[in-house]
Write a protein that holds these residues in place. Structure first.
Motif, mmCIF file in Angstrom:
data_model
loop_
_atom_site.group_PDB
_atom_site.id
_atom_site.type_symbol
_atom_site.label_atom_id
_atom_site.label_comp_id
_atom_site.label_asym_id
_atom_site.label_seq_id
_atom_site.Cartn_x
_atom_site.Cartn_y
_atom_site.Cartn_z
ATOM 1 N N LEU A 257 -27.586 2.279 -2.045
ATOM 2 C CA LEU A 257 -27.590 3.512 -2.825
ATOM 3 C C LEU A 257 -27.060 3.209 -4.220
ATOM 4 N N TYR A 258 -27.906 3.417 -5.208
ATOM 5 C CA TYR A 258 -27.598 3.101 -6.596
ATOM 6 C C TYR A 258 -26.383 3.872 -7.096
ATOM 7 N N GLY A 259 -25.536 3.162 -7.841
ATOM 8 C CA GLY A 259 -24.463 3.799 -8.596
ATOM 9 C C GLY A 259 -23.220 4.183 -7.819
ATOM 10 N N ILE A 260 -23.217 3.914 -6.511
ATOM 11 C CA ILE A 260 -22.044 4.276 -5.722
ATOM 12 C C ILE A 260 -21.550 3.061 -4.948
ATOM 13 N N ASP A 261 -20.310 3.132 -4.511
ATOM 14 C CA ASP A 261 -19.717 2.078 -3.696
ATOM 15 C C ASP A 261 -18.847 2.762 -2.650
ATOM 16 N N ALA A 262 -19.245 2.632 -1.401
ATOM 17 C CA ALA A 262 -18.509 3.246 -0.292
ATOM 18 C C ALA A 262 -17.517 2.242 0.278
ATOM 19 N N PRO A 263 -16.498 2.724 0.979
ATOM 20 C CA PRO A 263 -15.549 1.805 1.598
ATOM 21 C C PRO A 263 -16.262 0.806 2.509
ATOM 22 N N GLU A 264 -15.751 -0.408 2.531
ATOM 23 C CA GLU A 264 -16.298 -1.459 3.391
ATOM 24 C C GLU A 264 -16.085 -1.081 4.863
ATOM 25 N N PRO A 265 -16.937 -1.569 5.767
ATOM 26 C CA PRO A 265 -16.804 -1.203 7.188
ATOM 27 C C PRO A 265 -15.417 -1.483 7.768
ATOM 28 N N ARG A 266 -14.768 -2.562 7.369
ATOM 29 C CA ARG A 266 -13.440 -2.889 7.923
ATOM 30 C C ARG A 266 -12.303 -2.301 7.075
ATOM 31 N N GLN A 267 -12.667 -1.536 6.074
ATOM 32 C CA GLN A 267 -11.690 -0.891 5.200
ATOM 33 C C GLN A 267 -11.407 0.513 5.728
ATOM 34 N N SER A 268 -10.231 1.032 5.404
ATOM 35 C CA SER A 268 -9.895 2.396 5.773
ATOM 36 C C SER A 268 -10.985 3.341 5.253
ATOM 37 N N TYR A 269 -11.439 4.226 6.099
ATOM 38 C CA TYR A 269 -12.458 5.226 5.830
ATOM 39 C C TYR A 269 -13.884 4.670 5.822
ATOM 40 N N SER B 131 -8.569 12.127 1.124
ATOM 41 C CA SER B 131 -7.536 12.731 1.968
ATOM 42 C C SER B 131 -6.501 11.689 2.394
ATOM 43 N N GLU B 132 -6.876 10.420 2.260
ATOM 44 C CA GLU B 132 -5.964 9.343 2.625
ATOM 45 C C GLU B 132 -5.194 8.885 1.387
ATOM 46 N N PRO B 133 -3.873 8.809 1.495
ATOM 47 C CA PRO B 133 -3.098 8.375 0.332
ATOM 48 C C PRO B 133 -3.394 6.918 -0.025
ATOM 49 N N GLY B 134 -3.441 6.648 -1.311
ATOM 50 C CA GLY B 134 -3.627 5.274 -1.778
ATOM 51 C C GLY B 134 -4.990 4.680 -1.502
ATOM 52 N N ALA B 135 -6.050 5.491 -1.607
ATOM 53 C CA ALA B 135 -7.404 4.990 -1.371
ATOM 54 C C ALA B 135 -7.699 3.819 -2.314
ATOM 55 N N VAL B 136 -8.146 2.713 -1.739
ATOM 56 C CA VAL B 136 -8.418 1.493 -2.498
ATOM 57 C C VAL B 136 -9.919 1.365 -2.718
ATOM 58 N N PRO B 137 -10.358 1.261 -3.960
ATOM 59 C CA PRO B 137 -11.790 1.094 -4.212
ATOM 60 C C PRO B 137 -12.324 -0.165 -3.526
ATOM 61 N N PRO B 138 -13.541 -0.114 -3.008
ATOM 62 C CA PRO B 138 -14.082 -1.247 -2.261
ATOM 63 C C PRO B 138 -14.162 -2.537 -3.067
ATOM 64 N N TRP B 139 -14.398 -2.447 -4.372
ATOM 65 C CA TRP B 139 -14.469 -3.668 -5.184
ATOM 66 C C TRP B 139 -13.107 -4.353 -5.248
ATOM 67 N N GLU B 140 -12.015 -3.576 -5.223
ATOM 68 C CA GLU B 140 -10.676 -4.175 -5.179
ATOM 69 C C GLU B 140 -10.399 -4.750 -3.792
ATOM 70 N N PHE B 141 -10.845 -4.058 -2.762
ATOM 71 C CA PHE B 141 -10.682 -4.531 -1.390
ATOM 72 C C PHE B 141 -11.408 -5.863 -1.205
ATOM 73 N N ARG B 142 -12.636 -5.949 -1.707
ATOM 74 C CA ARG B 142 -13.404 -7.206 -1.589
ATOM 75 C C ARG B 142 -12.738 -8.328 -2.382
ATOM 76 N N ARG B 143 -12.271 -8.013 -3.575
ATOM 77 C CA ARG B 143 -11.607 -9.022 -4.416
ATOM 78 C C ARG B 143 -10.344 -9.546 -3.735
ATOM 79 N N ALA B 144 -9.574 -8.664 -3.114
ATOM 80 C CA ALA B 144 -8.351 -9.074 -2.419
ATOM 81 C C ALA B 144 -8.685 -9.976 -1.231
ATOM 82 N N GLY B 145 -9.825 -9.715 -0.575
ATOM 83 C CA GLY B 145 -10.227 -10.536 0.569
ATOM 84 C C GLY B 145 -10.653 -11.933 0.189
ATOM 85 N N LYS B 146 -11.068 -12.114 -1.047
ATOM 86 C CA LYS B 146 -11.509 -13.444 -1.518
ATOM 87 C C LYS B 146 -10.335 -14.325 -1.942
ATOM 88 N N ARG B 147 -9.172 -13.707 -2.131
ATOM 89 C CA ARG B 147 -8.005 -14.492 -2.533
ATOM 90 C C ARG B 147 -7.374 -15.188 -1.365
#
Length: 157
Positions: free
Chosen positions: A47-59, A141-157
């Motif tokens: 889906l163009y222009g959007i980024d949803a949480p990763e499957p193993r990410q919260s939400y 609704s979840e506190p501290g929602a992390v954008p998926p691009w940050e979640f992916r970047r953290a996983g690569k470190r």
């Protein structure tokens, strides 16, 4: 007179929606990716222009389920915008005149991916995202929602 007719045809084509194809949604892969059956071939569509949480990410699971509740098994229209780095179609997905990409944002199921969303309507989507955040809709609704691009970047470190 013929030039006038040709000019009118060109203008009409420029204003017509560019639904390149439609297909039946055979699977919902993530909250921002589906697989459609088109001409007896499976095609993965992001889906163009959007980024949803990763499957193993919260939400992530909830976002995928939300998308599936609308499109799974349905025949959708795909308006391709571009291809991603893996060659998959990135497009606007519509169902019965409803823009599914926009629906995901307005219901707090995905972020607007600002680096890739370059169309005029993206500004409207950003406002919709801000409204969803203000009302704590969906992932907000979840506190501290992390954008998926940050979640992916953290996983690569």
């Amino acid at each position: 007179m013929r030039w006038f007719f040709l000019l009118c045809m060109v203008v009409a084509l420029m204003q017509a929606p560019a639904f390149a194809y439609s297909g039946k949604v055979v699977s919902v892969d993530e909250g921002d990716a589906i697989t459609v059956l088109h001409d007896n071939k499976k095609k993965r569509v992001r889906l163009y222009g959007i980024d949803a949480p990763e499957p193993r990410q919260s939400y992530g699971k909830k976002s995928k389920e939300f998308l599936g509740s609308f499109v799974k098994g349905e025949r959708v229209d795909i308006e391709p915008k571009k291809a991603d780095k893996n060659g998959r179609t990135m497009g606007i997905v519509s169902l019965g005149g409803d823009n599914i990409n926009e629906l995901m944002v307005v219901n707090g199921q995905a972020w607007v991916h600002r680096p890739s969303c370059k169309e005029d309507f993206c500004e409207k989507w950003v406002k919709m995202e801000e409204a969803a955040k203000a009302t704590r809709a969906g992932l907000w609704s979840e506190p501290g929602a992390v954008p998926p691009w940050e979640f992916r970047r953290a996983g690569k470190r």
